[in-house]
Design an enzyme around this catalytic site. Structure first.
Site, PDB file in Angstrom:
ATOM      1  N   ARG A  12      45.604  32.025  42.592  1.00 19.47           N
ATOM      2  CA  ARG A  12      46.494  32.907  43.561  1.00 19.47           C
ATOM      3  C   ARG A  12      45.840  34.322  43.723  1.00 19.47           C
ATOM      4  O   ARG A  12      45.266  34.948  42.813  1.00 19.47           O
ATOM      5  CB  ARG A  12      47.648  32.991  43.000  1.00 19.47           C
ATOM      6  CG  ARG A  12      48.452  31.614  42.895  1.00 19.47           C
ATOM      7  CD  ARG A  12      49.906  31.705  42.535  1.00 19.47           C
ATOM      8  NE  ARG A  12      50.054  31.665  41.071  1.00 19.47           N
ATOM      9  CZ  ARG A  12      50.674  32.628  40.094  1.00 19.47           C
ATOM     10  NH1 ARG A  12      51.235  33.494  40.818  1.00 19.47           N
ATOM     11  NH2 ARG A  12      50.708  32.591  39.193  1.00 19.47           N
ATOM     12  N   THR A  35      48.561  26.864  35.310  1.00 19.39           N
ATOM     13  CA  THR A  35      49.419  25.901  35.562  1.00 19.39           C
ATOM     14  C   THR A  35      49.454  25.216  36.877  1.00 19.39           C
ATOM     15  O   THR A  35      49.835  24.382  37.045  1.00 19.39           O
ATOM     16  CB  THR A  35      50.798  26.207  35.313  1.00 19.39           C
ATOM     17  OG1 THR A  35      51.146  27.481  35.956  1.00 19.39           O
ATOM     18  CG2 THR A  35      51.019  26.358  33.686  1.00 19.39           C
ATOM     19  N   ASN A  89      40.002  38.296  35.243  1.00 21.44           N
ATOM     20  CA  ASN A  89      41.084  38.454  36.547  1.00 21.44           C
ATOM     21  C   ASN A  89      42.485  38.370  35.935  1.00 21.44           C
ATOM     22  O   ASN A  89      43.351  39.024  36.178  1.00 21.44           O
ATOM     23  CB  ASN A  89      40.698  38.080  37.680  1.00 21.44           C
ATOM     24  CG  ASN A  89      41.871  38.312  38.682  1.00 21.44           C
ATOM     25  OD1 ASN A  89      42.076  39.413  39.064  1.00 21.44           O
ATOM     26  ND2 ASN A  89      42.766  36.931  38.743  1.00 21.44           N
ATOM     27  N   SER A 141      43.922  47.970  35.677  1.00 20.82           N
ATOM     28  CA  SER A 141      45.086  48.515  36.480  1.00 20.82           C
ATOM     29  C   SER A 141      45.257  50.149  36.307  1.00 20.82           C
ATOM     30  O   SER A 141      45.107  50.694  35.452  1.00 20.82           O
ATOM     31  CB  SER A 141      46.521  47.825  35.935  1.00 20.82           C
ATOM     32  OG  SER A 141      47.565  48.472  36.561  1.00 20.82           O
ATOM     33  N   TYR A 154      51.685  46.487  28.788  1.00 19.28           N
ATOM     34  CA  TYR A 154      50.662  46.185  29.945  1.00 19.28           C
ATOM     35  C   TYR A 154      49.542  47.205  30.103  1.00 19.28           C
ATOM     36  O   TYR A 154      48.526  47.019  30.025  1.00 19.28           O
ATOM     37  CB  TYR A 154      51.347  45.712  31.269  1.00 19.28           C
ATOM     38  CG  TYR A 154      50.478  45.594  32.314  1.00 19.28           C
ATOM     39  CD1 TYR A 154      50.136  44.434  32.646  1.00 19.28           C
ATOM     40  CD2 TYR A 154      50.399  46.449  33.500  1.00 19.28           C
ATOM     41  CE1 TYR A 154      49.304  43.890  33.647  1.00 19.28           C
ATOM     42  CE2 TYR A 154      49.682  46.222  34.501  1.00 19.28           C
ATOM     43  CZ  TYR A 154      49.088  44.856  34.790  1.00 19.28           C
ATOM     44  OH  TYR A 154      48.420  44.618  35.895  1.00 19.28           O
ATOM     45  N   ILE A 187      49.460  46.244  44.524  1.00 19.14           N
ATOM     46  CA  ILE A 187      48.878  45.142  45.699  1.00 19.14           C
ATOM     47  C   ILE A 187      49.861  43.988  45.813  1.00 19.14           C
ATOM     48  O   ILE A 187      50.614  43.665  44.974  1.00 19.14           O
ATOM     49  CB  ILE A 187      47.611  44.537  44.948  1.00 19.14           C
ATOM     50  CG1 ILE A 187      46.575  45.698  44.315  1.00 19.14           C
ATOM     51  CG2 ILE A 187      46.939  43.564  45.714  1.00 19.14           C
ATOM     52  CD1 ILE A 187      46.044  46.654  45.756  1.00 19.14           C
TER      53      ILE A 187
HETATM   54  P1  NAP Z   1      49.245  36.774  40.386  1.00 14.92           P
HETATM   55  O1  NAP Z   1      49.353  36.668  41.874  1.00 14.92           O
HETATM   56  O2  NAP Z   1      50.382  36.557  39.330  1.00 14.92           O
HETATM   57  O3  NAP Z   1      48.261  35.811  39.746  1.00 14.92           O
HETATM   58  C1  NAP Z   1      47.959  35.470  38.369  1.00 14.92           C
HETATM   59  C2  NAP Z   1      46.954  34.697  38.341  1.00 14.92           C
HETATM   60  O4  NAP Z   1      46.626  34.596  36.875  1.00 14.92           O
HETATM   61  C3  NAP Z   1      47.139  33.397  38.529  1.00 14.92           C
HETATM   62  O5  NAP Z   1      46.030  32.567  39.132  1.00 14.92           O
HETATM   63  C4  NAP Z   1      47.506  32.557  37.324  1.00 14.92           C
HETATM   64  O6  NAP Z   1      47.438  31.189  37.357  1.00 14.92           O
HETATM   65  C5  NAP Z   1      46.746  33.215  36.609  1.00 14.92           C
HETATM   66  N1  NAP Z   1      47.093  33.246  34.981  1.00 14.92           N
HETATM   67  C6  NAP Z   1      48.090  33.983  34.482  1.00 14.92           C
HETATM   68  N2  NAP Z   1      48.407  33.621  33.174  1.00 14.92           N
HETATM   69  C7  NAP Z   1      47.215  32.917  32.735  1.00 14.92           C
HETATM   70  C8  NAP Z   1      46.980  32.174  31.555  1.00 14.92           C
HETATM   71  N3  NAP Z   1      47.520  32.474  30.527  1.00 14.92           N
HETATM   72  N4  NAP Z   1      45.692  31.525  31.736  1.00 14.92           N
HETATM   73  C9  NAP Z   1      44.948  31.221  32.914  1.00 14.92           C
HETATM   74  N5  NAP Z   1      45.385  31.799  34.106  1.00 14.92           N
HETATM   75  C10 NAP Z   1      46.556  32.814  34.024  1.00 14.92           C
HETATM   76  O7  NAP Z   1      48.421  38.244  39.837  1.00 14.92           O
HETATM   77  P2  NAP Z   1      47.891  39.455  40.674  1.00 14.92           P
HETATM   78  O8  NAP Z   1      48.723  40.281  41.438  1.00 14.92           O
HETATM   79  O9  NAP Z   1      46.678  38.435  41.503  1.00 14.92           O
HETATM   80  O10 NAP Z   1      46.830  40.056  39.403  1.00 14.92           O
HETATM   81  C11 NAP Z   1      45.470  39.663  39.421  1.00 14.92           C
HETATM   82  C12 NAP Z   1      45.057  40.761  38.095  1.00 14.92           C
HETATM   83  O11 NAP Z   1      45.300  42.013  38.797  1.00 14.92           O
HETATM   84  C13 NAP Z   1      45.915  40.604  36.699  1.00 14.92           C
HETATM   85  O12 NAP Z   1      45.001  41.157  35.741  1.00 14.92           O
HETATM   86  C14 NAP Z   1      46.778  41.900  37.040  1.00 14.92           C
HETATM   87  O13 NAP Z   1      47.119  42.668  35.919  1.00 14.92           O
HETATM   88  C15 NAP Z   1      45.834  42.805  37.771  1.00 14.92           C
HETATM   89  N6  NAP Z   1      46.423  43.809  38.475  1.00 14.92           N
HETATM   90  C16 NAP Z   1      47.575  43.354  39.651  1.00 14.92           C
HETATM   91  C17 NAP Z   1      48.114  44.334  40.360  1.00 14.92           C
HETATM   92  C18 NAP Z   1      48.989  44.131  41.612  1.00 14.92           C
HETATM   93  O14 NAP Z   1      49.577  44.942  42.024  1.00 14.92           O
HETATM   94  N7  NAP Z   1      48.966  42.912  41.986  1.00 14.92           N
HETATM   95  C19 NAP Z   1      47.982  45.788  40.216  1.00 14.92           C
HETATM   96  C20 NAP Z   1      47.021  46.231  39.272  1.00 14.92           C
HETATM   97  C21 NAP Z   1      46.340  45.134  38.283  1.00 14.92           C
HETATM   98  P3  NAP Z   1      48.618  30.192  37.735  1.00 14.92           P
HETATM   99  O15 NAP Z   1      48.449  30.199  39.347  1.00 14.92           O
HETATM  100  O16 NAP Z   1      48.147  28.979  36.971  1.00 14.92           O
HETATM  101  O17 NAP Z   1      50.014  30.745  37.170  1.00 14.92           O
END
Ligand code: NAP
Length: 243
Positions: A12, A35, A89, A141, A154, A187
């Site tokens: 995702r 999952t 990621n 982040s 975090y 994001i």
């Molecule tokens: P997201 O939409 O919540 O997606 C999280 C992803 O990580 C999903 O594919 C999920 O898999 C996977 N995941 C979570 N826990 C896991 C585990 N224990 N083992 C394997 N896979 C796992 O998150 P996102 O916003 O795309 O974030 C991606 C990265 O960017 C993260 O490291 C986050 O900290 C960083 N980030 C995001 C933002 C933001 O604003 N969105 C800002 C700064 C940094 P499932 O689908 O199976 O749950």
């Protein structure tokens, strides 16, 4: 030898877009997730639809035994291949004020974000060193640079990844393995769906949240041959928030 890119959390959000862009670089993509089978399958179909190659590898990145099992099995069944690109990621948030923070909130965030970096990178790095080529990109982040209230867990995990990025870059540069980090701000993904963009956009010079593709573009550049002389760097993709 066939080259693969492993993207953790590829089902995702930002991870899905990274999968698409590293597939476009010509790598067969290993899509990790925890999952969400349906969303992971959807990412795989998007890659195949675009003419790329990919496969799913479901394991919990916070569990060192699960990592070892999944990757050992993968290596066993892919003798003529190596993982040339690793994008760490996968990540979670479990926000709380420190005074109220539970052990689980602290430990889950540290093991999913930072522990995973150590256990997965250690496993994948060896073949990069042997093959004298590797690209490691860690998705960190704004929180890990600036520190954000309500996110001591975090912020600590992401700051740890940033320091590890800089340290590892110095260890493996001689072997032509680069290690960089990309630090997104706010994001639009499931991770931020509880945040109202209206309340935050005044803090952002570009006056909006970013899209996952805007982060993935930078990750893909750092994962490409074009970024051959960049290592140990942290690139912010945050709409101009000064850090
Ligand atoms: P997201 O939409 O919540 O997606 C999280 C992803 O990580 C999903 O594919 C999920 O898999 C996977 N995941 C979570 N826990 C896991 C585990 N224990 N083992 C394997 N896979 C796992 O998150 P996102 O916003 O795309 O974030 C991606 C990265 O960017 C993260 O490291 C986050 O900290 C960083 N980030 C995001 C933002 C933001 O604003 N969105 C800002 C700064 C940094 P499932 O689908 O199976 O749950």
């Amino acid at each position: 030898m066939k080259k693969y890119a492993l993207v953790t959390g590829g089902s995702r959000g930002i991870g899905r877009e990274i999968c698409m862009k590293v597939a476009a670089l010509g790598y067969a993509v290993i899509i990790n997730y925890k999952t969400n089978d349906e969303e992971a399958q959807h990412t795989l179909e998007m890659i195949l639809h675009g003419g790329g190659e990919g496969e799913l590898l479901k394991f919990d990145v916070s569990d060192p035994q699960a990592i070892d099992k999944a990757l050992d099995e993968w290596f066993e069944s892919h003798h003529e291949a190596y993982i040339a690109v690793l994008v760490n990621n996968a990540g979670i948030r479990r926000d709380n004020l420190l005074v109220f923070m539970s052990d689980a909130e602290w430990n889950d965030v540290l093991s999913t974000n930072l522990g995973s970096f150590f256990h997965i990178t250690r496993k994948v790095l060896k073949n990069m060193l042997i093959n004298r080529y590797g690209r490691i990109v860690n998705v960190v982040s704004l929180s890990g640079i600036k520190g954000l209230p309500g996110q001591t867990n975090y912020s600590a995990a992401k700051a740890g990844m940033i320091a590890a990025t800089k340290a590892l870059a110095q260890e493996v540069g001689r072997k032509n393995v680069t290690v960089n980090a990309v630090a997104p701000g706010f994001i639009r993904t499931d991770m931020t769906k509880d945040m109202d963009e209206k309340d935050f956009k005044a803090l952002i010079p570009l006056n909006r949240f970013g899209n996952p593709e805007e982060v993935a573009e930078v990750v893909a550049f750092l994962a490409s041959d074009k970024a051959s002389y960049i290592t140990g760097e942290v690139v912010s993709v945050n709409g101009g928030i000064y850090t």
